[in-house]
Design a protein around this motif. Structure first.
Motif, mmCIF file in Angstrom:
data_model
loop_
_atom_site.group_PDB
_atom_site.id
_atom_site.type_symbol
_atom_site.label_atom_id
_atom_site.label_comp_id
_atom_site.label_asym_id
_atom_site.label_seq_id
_atom_site.Cartn_x
_atom_site.Cartn_y
_atom_site.Cartn_z
ATOM 1 N N GLU A 168 0.738 -1.156 -0.040
ATOM 2 C CA GLU A 168 -0.048 -0.097 0.204
ATOM 3 C C GLU A 168 0.741 1.234 -0.057
ATOM 4 O OE1 GLU A 168 -2.628 -0.320 3.243
ATOM 5 O OE2 GLU A 168 -3.957 -2.107 2.592
ATOM 6 N N VAL A 169 2.067 1.157 0.740
ATOM 7 C CA VAL A 169 2.834 2.327 1.029
ATOM 8 C C VAL A 169 3.550 2.751 -0.478
ATOM 9 C CG1 VAL A 169 5.108 3.384 1.765
ATOM 10 C CG2 VAL A 169 3.360 2.285 3.304
ATOM 11 N N LEU A 170 3.985 1.562 -1.109
ATOM 12 C CA LEU A 170 4.540 1.915 -2.363
ATOM 13 C C LEU A 170 3.620 2.167 -3.413
ATOM 14 C CD1 LEU A 170 6.701 -1.803 -2.501
ATOM 15 C CD2 LEU A 170 7.667 0.500 -2.242
ATOM 16 N N ARG A 171 2.571 1.754 -3.621
ATOM 17 C CA ARG A 171 1.506 2.234 -4.477
ATOM 18 C C ARG A 171 0.826 3.472 -4.400
ATOM 19 N NH1 ARG A 171 -1.531 -3.344 -6.836
ATOM 20 N NH2 ARG A 171 0.336 -4.123 -7.644
ATOM 21 N N ASP A 172 1.178 4.185 -3.062
ATOM 22 C CA ASP A 172 0.498 5.334 -2.899
ATOM 23 C C ASP A 172 1.534 6.660 -3.108
ATOM 24 O OD1 ASP A 172 -0.879 7.626 -1.380
ATOM 25 O OD2 ASP A 172 -1.082 6.517 0.369
ATOM 26 N N ALA A 173 1.051 7.326 -4.176
ATOM 27 C CA ALA A 173 1.723 8.334 -4.715
ATOM 28 C C ALA A 173 1.809 9.439 -3.582
ATOM 29 C CB ALA A 173 1.408 8.689 -6.032
ATOM 30 N N GLN A 174 0.819 9.606 -2.952
ATOM 31 C CA GLN A 174 0.675 10.696 -2.023
ATOM 32 C C GLN A 174 1.692 10.612 -0.555
ATOM 33 O OE1 GLN A 174 -0.975 13.327 -2.491
ATOM 34 N NE2 GLN A 174 -1.230 12.227 -4.421
ATOM 35 N N ARG A 175 2.148 9.165 -0.486
ATOM 36 C CA ARG A 175 2.932 8.969 0.686
ATOM 37 C C ARG A 175 4.228 8.593 0.349
ATOM 38 N NH1 ARG A 175 0.596 4.458 4.709
ATOM 39 N NH2 ARG A 175 -0.089 3.673 2.866
ATOM 40 N N ALA A 176 4.666 7.993 -1.036
ATOM 41 C CA ALA A 176 5.859 7.424 -1.474
ATOM 42 C C ALA A 176 6.263 7.900 -2.642
ATOM 43 C CB ALA A 176 5.861 5.795 -1.271
ATOM 44 N N ALA A 177 7.414 8.056 -3.057
ATOM 45 C CA ALA A 177 8.030 8.287 -4.439
ATOM 46 C C ALA A 177 9.345 7.494 -4.616
ATOM 47 C CB ALA A 177 8.142 9.956 -4.631
ATOM 48 N N PHE A 178 9.307 7.156 -5.985
ATOM 49 C CA PHE A 178 10.791 6.473 -6.029
ATOM 50 C C PHE A 178 11.429 7.334 -7.142
ATOM 51 C CE2 PHE A 178 13.744 3.674 -7.848
ATOM 52 C CZ PHE A 178 13.707 2.568 -6.749
ATOM 53 N N VAL A 179 12.849 7.793 -6.858
ATOM 54 C CA VAL A 179 13.376 8.518 -7.923
ATOM 55 C C VAL A 179 14.465 7.916 -8.479
ATOM 56 C CG1 VAL A 179 14.929 10.721 -7.835
ATOM 57 C CG2 VAL A 179 12.686 10.735 -6.551
ATOM 58 N N ILE A 180 14.511 7.881 -9.726
ATOM 59 C CA ILE A 180 15.913 7.144 -10.336
ATOM 60 C C ILE A 180 16.922 8.307 -10.600
ATOM 61 C CG2 ILE A 180 16.498 5.960 -12.205
ATOM 62 C CD1 ILE A 180 13.601 5.078 -12.893
ATOM 63 N N VAL A 181 18.102 7.782 -10.242
ATOM 64 C CA VAL A 181 19.381 8.572 -10.251
ATOM 65 C C VAL A 181 20.081 7.998 -11.467
ATOM 66 C CG1 VAL A 181 21.585 9.393 -9.111
ATOM 67 C CG2 VAL A 181 19.459 9.029 -7.866
ATOM 68 N N LEU A 182 20.579 8.512 -12.053
ATOM 69 C CA LEU A 182 21.424 8.024 -13.464
ATOM 70 C C LEU A 182 22.714 9.292 -13.884
ATOM 71 C CD1 LEU A 182 19.604 9.005 -16.981
ATOM 72 C CD2 LEU A 182 18.565 9.349 -14.608
ATOM 73 N N PHE A 187 13.869 0.351 -16.257
ATOM 74 C CA PHE A 187 13.762 0.287 -14.790
ATOM 75 C C PHE A 187 12.490 0.994 -14.359
ATOM 76 C CE2 PHE A 187 15.690 1.723 -10.357
ATOM 77 C CZ PHE A 187 14.902 0.687 -9.680
ATOM 78 N N GLU A 188 12.181 2.140 -14.899
ATOM 79 C CA GLU A 188 11.022 2.631 -14.919
ATOM 80 C C GLU A 188 9.827 1.755 -15.294
ATOM 81 O OE1 GLU A 188 7.363 4.945 -15.861
ATOM 82 O OE2 GLU A 188 8.636 4.057 -17.176
ATOM 83 N N ALA A 189 9.767 1.322 -16.505
ATOM 84 C CA ALA A 189 8.888 0.116 -16.913
ATOM 85 C C ALA A 189 8.443 -0.898 -15.808
ATOM 86 C CB ALA A 189 9.034 -0.222 -18.298
ATOM 87 N N GLN A 190 9.585 -1.567 -15.343
ATOM 88 C CA GLN A 190 9.703 -2.490 -14.290
ATOM 89 C C GLN A 190 8.930 -1.936 -13.093
ATOM 90 O OE1 GLN A 190 13.791 -3.408 -14.289
ATOM 91 N NE2 GLN A 190 13.560 -5.393 -15.432
ATOM 92 N N LEU A 191 9.245 -0.877 -12.683
ATOM 93 C CA LEU A 191 8.469 -0.180 -11.558
ATOM 94 C C LEU A 191 7.194 -0.068 -11.716
ATOM 95 C CD1 LEU A 191 11.122 2.374 -10.273
ATOM 96 C CD2 LEU A 191 10.660 0.021 -9.351
ATOM 97 N N ARG A 192 7.026 0.433 -12.810
ATOM 98 C CA ARG A 192 5.425 0.801 -13.325
ATOM 99 C C ARG A 192 4.522 -0.501 -13.391
ATOM 100 N NH1 ARG A 192 4.450 1.696 -18.242
ATOM 101 N NH2 ARG A 192 6.350 2.675 -18.664
ATOM 102 N N GLY A 193 5.114 -1.648 -13.915
ATOM 103 C CA GLY A 193 4.571 -2.487 -13.920
ATOM 104 C C GLY A 193 4.357 -3.399 -12.536
ATOM 105 N N SER A 194 5.239 -3.050 -11.452
ATOM 106 C CA SER A 194 4.695 -3.517 -10.280
ATOM 107 C C SER A 194 3.970 -2.550 -9.330
ATOM 108 C CB SER A 194 6.139 -3.583 -9.590
ATOM 109 O OG SER A 194 6.983 -4.509 -10.009
ATOM 110 N N GLY A 195 3.337 -1.583 -10.152
ATOM 111 C CA GLY A 195 2.619 -0.516 -9.368
ATOM 112 C C GLY A 195 3.079 0.494 -8.763
ATOM 113 N N VAL A 196 4.445 0.702 -9.126
ATOM 114 C CA VAL A 196 5.298 1.867 -8.383
ATOM 115 C C VAL A 196 5.529 3.081 -9.057
ATOM 116 C CG1 VAL A 196 7.457 2.390 -7.201
ATOM 117 C CG2 VAL A 196 6.383 -0.006 -6.861
ATOM 118 N N GLN A 197 4.932 4.057 -9.023
ATOM 119 C CA GLN A 197 5.009 5.227 -9.891
ATOM 120 C C GLN A 197 6.439 5.829 -9.429
ATOM 121 O OE1 GLN A 197 2.015 8.009 -9.561
ATOM 122 N NE2 GLN A 197 0.366 6.610 -10.522
ATOM 123 N N VAL A 198 7.099 6.281 -10.428
ATOM 124 C CA VAL A 198 8.396 6.984 -10.586
ATOM 125 C C VAL A 198 8.291 8.410 -10.277
ATOM 126 C CG1 VAL A 198 10.591 7.684 -11.438
ATOM 127 C CG2 VAL A 198 9.767 5.319 -11.733
#
Length: 330
Positions: free
Chosen positions: A228-242, A255-266
């Motif tokens: 629930e935390v990973l999928r809640d864009a109001q509580r959690a965020a994933f930032v990709i460093v490159l 990586f972004e596509a894999q995260l999106r497929g797991s329900g995690v928004q970048v």
């Protein structure tokens, strides 16, 4: 963008290809949030821990204070596996008959190197850290392992929760079958010949069943909470460093596509170590190549906000250097 996310979210994950500066960016972000008045826990899940190198001090699996309102810990995958297996073995020895002790020990030795065991143990530690951290801190910042490993971890909560749900369902069906068997014996007048141990089950056996149910419910609750935390864009965020190079850009898109497929928004991208364009012919040519790579990145991920950080003249070590670096993260 990054400091805004740190000010408005409860959990922040920073991930990406190895060697792009995730630890430095994560640490500077956590320090800036703490300087702004938030209580922050900085967590490293990368087996090659670098937090201690940046702070010039040891950091281990227990939270240590680095600065005002900033604590940090390093999750040790090997220690997490050992703790996980010790807990499982202890539960099994309580649940199974005493004469099964040798078989349980053999099973646990084989399980230590079983495929997926390290990921499952690490994920359980992450889930527990998030669960406790949300009670004790305003923000949890995760410095994660390289992207391939982290992508698998982000997909696991769904898989493990589904497995746990299946185990609970089978356990409940087994309980209903025992009850039906006992009732059938009574109805048919067959007594102990049919009912057998189902009707004469000792209190110890009932406690074992209840213990199994409690363990499964606890795991289901913990992984459901992490999902629930990973999928809640109001509580959690994933930032990709490159970095602005071909392979990190290609890996970021995957990586972004894999995260999106797991329900995690970048929530955004941090392009680290950008070459200056006005510091000589060599660096100018390098920056021109970087522009081509970043154009490909923008074409593939046009909707993600992005910040670019310049190549630093020296190493970023110590609190003063981190604070200086953090001023560029907005």
């Amino acid at each position: 963008m990054l400091l805004s996310l740190a000010a408005s979210r409860r959990v922040l994950f920073l991930g990406g290809k190895g060697g792009v500066g995730k630890t430095t960016v994560a640490t500077a972000t956590a320090l800036a949030a703490a300087d702004a008045g938030r209580r922050v826990l900085l967590v490293s899940t990368d087996p090659a821990h670098n937090l201690g190198h940046i702070w010039n001090r040891p950091i281990g699996p227990r939270a240590v204070r680095l600065a005002a309102d900033l604590d940090a810990l390093e999750i040790d995958p090997e220690a997490s596996v050992r703790a996980h297996l010790d807990e499982v073995e202890g539960a099994l020895r309580q649940l199974m008959p005493r004469e099964m002790g040798g078989e349980i020990a053999r099973h646990m030795r084989l399980s230590q190197d079983a495929p997926g065991m390290h990921e499952a143990a690490l994920l359980e530690r992450i889930a527990a850290t998030v669960e406790q951290g949300l009670r004790d801190y305003d923000l949890i910042v995760f410095d994660t392992a390289p992207s391939g490993h982290t992508a698998r971890l982000m997909a696991l909560p769904e898989l493990i929760q589904a497995w746990t749900e299946g185990m609970l369902h089978r356990q409940e069906r087994s309980g209903r079958f025992d009850t039906a068997l006992a009732n059938f014996g009574r109805d048919e007048g067959l007594g102990d010949r049919i009912v057998g141990s189902a009707e004469r089950a000792p209190a110890e056996g009932e406690r074992r069943v209840e213990r199994i149910r409690d363990i499964l419910h606890r795991r289901r609750h913990r992984f459901a909470g992490l999902r629930e935390v990973l999928r809640d864009a109001q509580r959690a965020a994933f930032v990709i460093v490159l970095t602005a190079e071909r392979l990190p850009v290609l890996e970021t898109v995957e990586f972004e596509a894999q995260l999106r497929g797991s329900g995690v928004q970048v929530g955004g991208l941090v392009v680290n170590r950008r070459s200056p364009g006005d510091a000589g012919e060599f660096l100018a040519a390098r920056r021109a190549r970087e522009e081509d790579h970043l154009a490909a990145l923008a074409a593939a991920l046009p909707d993600l906000p992005r910040i670019e950080l310049p190549l630093q003249a020296g190493e970023i070590v110590g609190i003063d250097a981190l604070r200086g670096f953090a001023t560029q993260l907005a």
